[in-house]
Design an enzyme around this catalytic site. Structure first.
Site, PDB file in Angstrom:
ATOM      1  N   GLY A  17       0.825  -1.192   0.000  1.00 16.37           N
ATOM      2  CA  GLY A  17       0.000   0.000   0.000  1.00 16.37           C
ATOM      3  C   GLY A  17       0.857   1.238   0.000  1.00 16.37           C
ATOM      4  O   GLY A  17       2.013   1.218  -0.412  1.00 16.37           O
ATOM      5  N   CYS A  18       0.302   2.314   0.494  1.00 19.88           N
ATOM      6  CA  CYS A  18       0.995   3.595   0.518  1.00 19.88           C
ATOM      7  C   CYS A  18       2.265   3.497   1.363  1.00 19.88           C
ATOM      8  O   CYS A  18       2.237   3.011   2.492  1.00 19.88           O
ATOM      9  CB  CYS A  18       0.061   4.655   1.096  1.00 19.88           C
ATOM     10  SG  CYS A  18       0.841   6.254   1.285  1.00 19.88           S
ATOM     11  N   PHE A  19       3.370   3.989   0.814  1.00 17.54           N
ATOM     12  CA  PHE A  19       4.629   3.884   1.550  1.00 17.54           C
ATOM     13  C   PHE A  19       4.663   4.731   2.808  1.00 17.54           C
ATOM     14  O   PHE A  19       5.434   4.459   3.718  1.00 17.54           O
ATOM     15  CB  PHE A  19       5.848   4.147   0.684  1.00 17.54           C
ATOM     16  CG  PHE A  19       5.855   5.338  -0.233  1.00 17.54           C
ATOM     17  CD1 PHE A  19       5.198   6.522   0.058  1.00 17.54           C
ATOM     18  CD2 PHE A  19       6.568   5.265  -1.431  1.00 17.54           C
ATOM     19  CE1 PHE A  19       5.237   7.598  -0.806  1.00 17.54           C
ATOM     20  CE2 PHE A  19       6.622   6.339  -2.297  1.00 17.54           C
ATOM     21  CZ  PHE A  19       5.952   7.519  -1.993  1.00 17.54           C
ATOM     22  N   TRP A  20       3.816   5.742   2.908  1.00 15.97           N
ATOM     23  CA  TRP A  20       3.789   6.560   4.127  1.00 15.97           C
ATOM     24  C   TRP A  20       3.413   5.717   5.334  1.00 15.97           C
ATOM     25  O   TRP A  20       3.915   5.921   6.429  1.00 15.97           O
ATOM     26  CB  TRP A  20       2.799   7.706   3.995  1.00 15.97           C
ATOM     27  CG  TRP A  20       3.081   8.686   2.904  1.00 15.97           C
ATOM     28  CD1 TRP A  20       4.287   8.958   2.310  1.00 15.97           C
ATOM     29  CD2 TRP A  20       2.136   9.542   2.273  1.00 15.97           C
ATOM     30  NE1 TRP A  20       4.138   9.921   1.356  1.00 15.97           N
ATOM     31  CE2 TRP A  20       2.826  10.304   1.310  1.00 15.97           C
ATOM     32  CE3 TRP A  20       0.768   9.738   2.429  1.00 15.97           C
ATOM     33  CZ2 TRP A  20       2.188  11.253   0.505  1.00 15.97           C
ATOM     34  CZ3 TRP A  20       0.140  10.683   1.633  1.00 15.97           C
ATOM     35  CH2 TRP A  20       0.849  11.433   0.685  1.00 15.97           C
ATOM     36  N   TYR A  51      -5.449  12.213   5.218  1.00 18.00           N
ATOM     37  CA  TYR A  51      -4.999  10.864   4.882  1.00 18.00           C
ATOM     38  C   TYR A  51      -4.248  10.252   6.060  1.00 18.00           C
ATOM     39  O   TYR A  51      -4.458   9.085   6.403  1.00 18.00           O
ATOM     40  CB  TYR A  51      -4.112  10.885   3.626  1.00 18.00           C
ATOM     41  CG  TYR A  51      -3.767   9.491   3.136  1.00 18.00           C
ATOM     42  CD1 TYR A  51      -4.592   8.833   2.235  1.00 18.00           C
ATOM     43  CD2 TYR A  51      -2.632   8.835   3.589  1.00 18.00           C
ATOM     44  CE1 TYR A  51      -4.296   7.559   1.786  1.00 18.00           C
ATOM     45  CE2 TYR A  51      -2.325   7.557   3.155  1.00 18.00           C
ATOM     46  CZ  TYR A  51      -3.165   6.919   2.248  1.00 18.00           C
ATOM     47  OH  TYR A  51      -2.863   5.646   1.811  1.00 18.00           O
TER      48      TYR A  51
END
Length: 180
Positions: free
Chosen positions: A9-12, A154
Site C-alpha cells: 500500500g501507501c509507503f507513508w 490521509y
C-alpha cells in the site's frame, strides 16, 4: 545492518510503522519492482512504470529479525487484495517483498506459509516475492511524511490507525520512548 524492501500500500504507512520499530535505524520510502529508471511519484501513480510504492527498512538483525519485520508487515496491510489497500487502488499498491538474498526469499515463503496455515486472513495471499533489482528513493517530500503531516486527512484516516495497530499488537517491538 541488513535491509528489507517491502510494499504493502501507501509507503507513508509502512515508513511510519517501521520508524517506530526497535532495531530499525532507517525506513526510506521509494519505488521498486518496475522497469523505468528513476521514476517519479507521478509516473508511478500513472501505473505505467511497473513500480510499487515500497519502503526500504534498515535494521540490526541482532535486535530484530527479518521474520519479525515480516510479521509486522503482514499485520499492517492486507496481503490478500491484488493491487489494492483500502481505497488505494493500482499496481503501485500491491503487496510485494523484494528480497535481497536467497535467505530472505526462503524466510518470506516460510512466514507466508505459517500465516496462511493459521488462517489469519480469509483469502489466499497474493504477495509477490521477487528479487530486488533496484530501489529508487522517493522524492524528499515523501520522506518522514507522517511525522511531518500528522493532522492531514490521509494521515489521520489511514496512517495513524496502522501505527496504532502496530503499537498495540507489537509492544515488544516498539522503540523505547526516547527513540533509541
Amino acid at each position: 545492518m541488513e535491509k528489507a524492501t517491502l510494499g504493502g500500500g501507501c509507503f507513508w504507512c509502512l515508513e511510519a510503522v517501521f520508524l517506530g520499530m526497535k532495531g530499525v535505524s532507517a525506513a526510506t520510502s521509494g519505488y521498486a519492482g518496475g522497469h523505468v529508471a528513476k521514476p517519479s511519484y507521478e509516473e508511478v501513480c500513472g501505473k505505467r512504470t511497473g513500480h510499487a510504492e515500497v519502503v526500504q527498512v534498515t535494521y540490526d538483525p541482532a535486535i530484530v529479525s527479518f521474520r519479525d519485520v515480516l510479521r509486522v508487515f503482514f499485520a499492517i496491510h492486507d496481503p490478500t487484495t491484488k493491487d489494492r489497500q483500502g481505497a488505494d487502488i493500482g499496481p503501485q499498491y500491491r503487496s510485494i517483498i523484494l528480497t535481497h538474498d536467497p535467505a530472505q526469499e526462503a524466510a518470506a515463503r516460510e512466514v507466508i506459509a505459517e500465516l496462511a496455515a493459521a488462517r489469519l486472513w480469509g483469502s489466499p495471499f497474493v504477495t509477490e516475492i521477487v528479487p530486488l533489482t533496484q530501489f529508487w528513493p522517493a522524492e524528499p517530500e515523501h520522506h518522514n511524511y507522517f511525522a511531518r503531516n500528522p493532522w492531514s486527512g490521509y494521515c489521520q484516516a489511514v496512517v495513524a490507525p496502522k501505527v496504532a495497530k502496530f503499537r498495540k499488537s507489537f509492544s515488544d517491538l516498539l522503540k523505547p520512548a526516547h527513540g533509541a
